[in-house]
Motif scaffolding. Structure first.
Motif, PDB file in Angstrom:
ATOM      1  N   PHE A   1      33.631  57.203  37.951  1.00 20.62           N
ATOM      2  CA  PHE A   1      32.208  56.886  37.907  1.00 20.62           C
ATOM      3  C   PHE A   1      31.828  56.280  36.560  1.00 20.62           C
ATOM      4  O   PHE A   1      30.989  55.376  36.500  1.00 20.62           O
ATOM      5  CB  PHE A   1      31.381  58.145  38.186  1.00 20.62           C
ATOM      6  N   LYS A   2      32.421  56.766  35.479  1.00 20.35           N
ATOM      7  CA  LYS A   2      32.132  56.213  34.150  1.00 20.35           C
ATOM      8  C   LYS A   2      32.546  54.754  34.049  1.00 20.35           C
ATOM      9  O   LYS A   2      31.918  53.971  33.345  1.00 20.35           O
ATOM     10  CB  LYS A   2      32.865  57.011  33.072  1.00 20.35           C
ATOM     11  N   LYS A   3      33.618  54.389  34.751  1.00 16.46           N
ATOM     12  CA  LYS A   3      34.127  53.027  34.654  1.00 16.46           C
ATOM     13  C   LYS A   3      33.403  52.045  35.565  1.00 16.46           C
ATOM     14  O   LYS A   3      33.278  50.870  35.233  1.00 16.46           O
ATOM     15  CB  LYS A   3      35.619  53.014  34.985  1.00 16.46           C
ATOM     16  N   VAL A   4      32.916  52.509  36.719  1.00 15.59           N
ATOM     17  CA  VAL A   4      32.358  51.573  37.700  1.00 15.59           C
ATOM     18  C   VAL A   4      30.907  51.859  38.052  1.00 15.59           C
ATOM     19  O   VAL A   4      30.439  51.447  39.110  1.00 15.59           O
ATOM     20  CB  VAL A   4      33.220  51.553  38.982  1.00 15.59           C
ATOM     21  N   TYR A   5      30.173  52.538  37.192  1.00 10.26           N
ATOM     22  CA  TYR A   5      28.771  52.841  37.490  1.00 10.26           C
ATOM     23  C   TYR A   5      27.930  51.572  37.632  1.00 10.26           C
ATOM     24  O   TYR A   5      26.941  51.552  38.353  1.00 10.26           O
ATOM     25  CB  TYR A   5      28.164  53.767  36.436  1.00 10.26           C
TER      26      TYR A   5
END
Length: 75
Positions: free
Chosen positions: A4-8
């Motif tokens: 989630f941190k990478k593709v938010y």
């Protein structure tokens, strides 16, 4: 959470596409600009926000979202 941190940032365009698909089933219209405007506003309201928070150790970036209980810290 790491994913989630990478593709938010992909959530906003995905929400626009999903809402356009739902909008076609609920209300059929030939006006594409009207459809994209309504779906973009709804997607913007439901998309995650990135905020910069000032803490004792310095500035910290956080992701806040309507569907998350706690904000996610980006380092």
């Amino acid at each position: 959470m790491e994913l989630f941190k990478k593709v938010y940032w992909l959530i906003y365009p995905i929400l626009i596409i999903v809402f356009m698909w739902i909008f076609d089933f609920v209300y059929t219209t030939d006006s594409f600009p009207l459809k994209i405007a309504i779906c973009s506003v709804v997607a913007f309201i439901l998309s995650p926000r990135k905020k910069i928070i000032l803490t004792q150790t310095g500035k910290t970036k956080q992701i806040n979202w309507l569907f998350l209980k706690k904000p996610i810290s980006l380092d």
